[in-house]
Each structure stands twice: as structure tokens, then as C-alpha cells.
Design a protein around this motif. Sequence first.
Motif, PDB file in Angstrom:
ATOM      1  N   ALA A 142      -3.016  -1.170   2.024  1.00 47.01           N
ATOM      2  CA  ALA A 142      -4.388  -1.590   1.754  1.00 47.01           C
ATOM      3  C   ALA A 142      -5.337  -0.608   2.410  1.00 47.01           C
TER       4      ALA A 142
ATOM      5  N   VAL B 206      -0.721  -7.002   6.108  1.00 46.26           N
ATOM      6  CA  VAL B 206      -0.608  -6.195   4.896  1.00 46.26           C
ATOM      7  C   VAL B 206       0.845  -6.183   4.446  1.00 46.26           C
TER       8      VAL B 206
ATOM      9  N   VAL C  76      -5.142  -9.201   9.977  1.00 45.54           N
ATOM     10  CA  VAL C  76      -4.983  -8.668   8.622  1.00 45.54           C
ATOM     11  C   VAL C  76      -3.514  -8.323   8.459  1.00 45.54           C
TER      12      VAL C  76
ATOM     13  N   VAL D  36      -2.515  -8.934   0.771  1.00 49.56           N
ATOM     14  CA  VAL D  36      -3.106  -8.974   2.101  1.00 49.56           C
ATOM     15  C   VAL D  36      -3.442 -10.425   2.428  1.00 49.56           C
TER      16      VAL D  36
ATOM     17  N   VAL E 229      -6.993  -3.530  -2.295  1.00 44.00           N
ATOM     18  CA  VAL E 229      -5.560  -3.807  -2.319  1.00 44.00           C
ATOM     19  C   VAL E 229      -5.007  -3.213  -3.614  1.00 44.00           C
TER      20      VAL E 229
END
Length: 136
Positions: free
Chosen positions: A76, A72, A70, A108, A102
Motif C-alpha cells: 500500500a 497491510v 495500519v 489494508v 491500495v
Amino acid sequence: MRAWILGVFLLISPWAAAQSPIDHTVSLRIPPVAYLRPEGARGEAASALELGAGLHGVRLLANTRWTLSVEVRGEAVLASRPLAEGLHLFLGQGSLTLTLWVPPGSKVRLEVEVGPPTPQAPGKALSEPGSLDPSQ
């Protein structure tokens, strides 16, 4: 009548049994598969998803071990857990449902890989058994 008796003899003879295709073995190999799919989408499956502002439901469909990256940009919230800017790794096995919020101005990127995590990956590694969706 003789032809009928000869046919029956050939069918039950040991030679006929030795030629049976039952003696062959069949092996199936199921490849390891893991895909991300937005909830409610049909037929759409990918190994990576780019998500903009909003509340997103994502399902990870897998038949093996996986690593979910993930990334970012901004901030988020994943399953009520704030995620700072950077790369976050989640390890698991089987299917997973997650909820991701988000905020405006953030992005993201989700990417799933099959197998063990990439060594020396930047960010932090988290081991998350089960679902990351708090509603389950």
C-alpha cells in the motif's frame, strides 16, 4: 401589603441565599474518543476499517491522543510513502486526514485506539505529527 413585605423579606434574607442551588458544583467528564471515517461518508464512524483496492481518503476524528494501526496485506501507499506488508503504527493527537492507495490484490486494515501504543507490537512504530495527507 404585609404579605408582600414578608415575601420580599424572605427573598432577600440570608437564609434564602443559603438555600440557593448556585452553591452546587457541576462537573463534566468528556470521554476520550477516536473514530475512523471514510471521506464523504456521513454518520459512518468505526474504530476499524477494512479497505480493498482503490484510492481511499480517511479521516480520523479524535479529541485525544491515539494510535493508528495500519495492517497491510500485500502492499500500500500512505501519503506517497510505500508501506510494506506487516503492521505499521502511527501516533498522534487530535484529528488526522490521510490518503491511502491500495493496489489490486492487496488489503489494508486500519484500527484506531485511544491512549499509548500497545507494548511490543510487531512491525515498526512511526511518530507522525500533523497530517499524513500531502495535499495539506
